[in-house]
Design an enzyme around this catalytic site. Sequence first.
Site, PDB file in Angstrom:
ATOM      1  CD1 TRP A  83       0.101  -1.450   3.352  1.00 41.27           C
ATOM      2  CD2 TRP A  83       0.225   1.532   3.144  1.00 41.27           C
ATOM      3  NE1 TRP A  83       0.514  -1.332   4.286  1.00 41.27           N
ATOM      4  CE2 TRP A  83       0.871   0.591   4.417  1.00 41.27           C
ATOM      5  CE3 TRP A  83      -0.226   2.325   2.991  1.00 41.27           C
ATOM      6  CZ2 TRP A  83       1.490   1.608   5.435  1.00 41.27           C
ATOM      7  CZ3 TRP A  83       0.496   3.344   4.385  1.00 41.27           C
ATOM      8  CH2 TRP A  83       1.229   2.938   5.862  1.00 41.27           C
ATOM      9  CD  GLU A 130       6.334   4.020  12.108  1.00 39.22           C
ATOM     10  OE1 GLU A 130       6.935   4.070  11.650  1.00 39.22           O
ATOM     11  OE2 GLU A 130       5.110   3.440  12.366  1.00 39.22           O
ATOM     12  CD  GLU A 168       8.218   0.175  10.488  1.00 40.40           C
ATOM     13  OE1 GLU A 168       7.986   1.780  11.070  1.00 40.40           O
ATOM     14  OE2 GLU A 168       8.270  -0.490  11.198  1.00 40.40           O
ATOM     15  CG  HIS A 171       4.492   3.082   9.055  1.00 40.54           C
ATOM     16  ND1 HIS A 171       5.034   1.399   9.755  1.00 40.54           N
ATOM     17  CD2 HIS A 171       4.314   1.499   7.594  1.00 40.54           C
ATOM     18  CE1 HIS A 171       4.879   0.304   9.024  1.00 40.54           C
ATOM     19  NE2 HIS A 171       4.309   0.384   7.702  1.00 40.54           N
ATOM     20  CD  GLU A 221       8.789  -3.489  13.908  1.00 36.24           C
ATOM     21  OE1 GLU A 221       8.341  -2.694  13.499  1.00 36.24           O
ATOM     22  OE2 GLU A 221       9.892  -3.111  12.898  1.00 36.24           O
ATOM     23  CB  THR A 224       5.385   0.342  16.823  1.00 34.98           C
ATOM     24  OG1 THR A 224       6.310  -0.757  15.839  1.00 34.98           O
ATOM     25  CG2 THR A 224       6.216   0.864  17.091  1.00 34.98           C
ATOM     26  CG  ASP A 253       3.644  -2.278   7.210  1.00 36.92           C
ATOM     27  OD1 ASP A 253       2.607  -3.142   5.914  1.00 36.92           O
ATOM     28  OD2 ASP A 253       3.636  -1.141   6.506  1.00 36.92           O
ATOM     29  CD  GLU A 254       5.001  -0.321  12.912  1.00 39.56           C
ATOM     30  OE1 GLU A 254       6.637  -1.241  12.519  1.00 39.56           O
ATOM     31  OE2 GLU A 254       5.587   0.855  13.094  1.00 39.56           O
ATOM     32  CG  HIS A 257       7.462  -4.328  10.165  1.00 35.58           C
ATOM     33  ND1 HIS A 257       8.243  -3.014   9.695  1.00 35.58           N
ATOM     34  CD2 HIS A 257       8.101  -4.783   8.265  1.00 35.58           C
ATOM     35  CE1 HIS A 257       7.201  -2.909   8.581  1.00 35.58           C
ATOM     36  NE2 HIS A 257       8.379  -3.968   7.685  1.00 35.58           N
TER      37      HIS A 257
END
Length: 390
Positions: A83, A130, A168, A171, A221, A224, A253-254, A257
């Site tokens: 995205w 971020e 990242e 973000h 990670e 977050t 996403d976090e 990770h």
Amino acid sequence: MMMTSCLTPPKCAMASSSANTTINNSNGNYVHNYKKAFMPQRELRYQEITHSMPSQKIEIFKYLEDWAEHNILIHLKPVHKCWQPQDFLPDSRTTGDTDGFLEQVKELRERAKEIPDDYYVVLVGNMITEDALPTYQTMLNTLDGVQDETGSSPISWAVWNRAWTAEENRHGDLLNKYLYLTGRVDMSQIERTIQYLITYGMDPGGENNPYLGFIYTSFQERATAISHGNTAKLAKEHGDLKLAQICGTIASDEKRHEAAYTKIVAKLFELDPDFTVISLAHMMKKQITMPAHLMYDGRDHHLFHHFSSVAQRLGVYTTNDYADILELLLSAWKVETLTGLSPEGRKAQDYVCGLAPRIRKLEERVQLRDKRPLTSVPISWIFGRQVRVI
Ligand SMILES: [Fe+2]
Ligand SMILES: [Fe+2]
């Protein structure tokens, strides 16, 4: 150190303490310290120990190079499948229908009106965290054995570092643009805070040691993911489903990770359990400091404390989350059932396995003892309006 010397303080010595770059040296002379304006106003805790991983252990990371390609890089998404911030923001492209953009901004601002100030403090704090991404890429590249030594190194660890950073980067980009459009926050103060934070860096105590570094990133990670997940939940409660989607997408996403970093540490536990558990205990004794703990806006020297305090009060990120993360990682790494450890390793194992209940008990006691009423502090990100802090 770049310093100039003079007998009387130059004009800058009369300025406010945060801008004062003149110090009195042992000879009674005034010297100009060019670093001071670019260094945090608080003491850094973990500066003495560097390169603490025994040099022969670098071989482990060379040995894992292939393994990392097939087990870690799979947690990245190819760029064409990712995205992008634009997917969640009003579309500013001129397509003959520029009013469409203005209409979308108007709707965004209508939704944003319904959200309280303290929520924005937390969302801005998350965004600033971020946006200090250059610091985190630097931090990863200080870790022995896994650095990107050329800026475009083909080793798996370096490919991960760069691609992780690139993921990242979306973000902060998305949250920054979103917050700018809301009209609810003081972007100048926010931008100033980001500049200070990147200037100051961070002090996580990684000692250039990838064992410590990857334990830290596994923890972070997860932290977050929890924090963005909770801002998503609260946005939904405030009726802003689009903002909820933004925060929820970042949270997922976090989690990807987190899965990668946790897997690296699990592998270290498999190959080198003794040193890994000792490293874990060492990191937990230092406490996991938050990446943005040196944040400053030019006004509030306790800004990070105030931001975390509001996050704790809203339940976005709390001390109990810290204990939960530790328990989750201990179970993922099967720390309790490790065998064949040295006496030092067993001591470290006992320490970390008993730590989460101790953190919870301590927190309960703090809550019981702390009968002070909430106080309010002005936060520059929301034009100096007051928010309640613990
Ligand atoms: Fe992030
Ligand atoms: Fe992340």
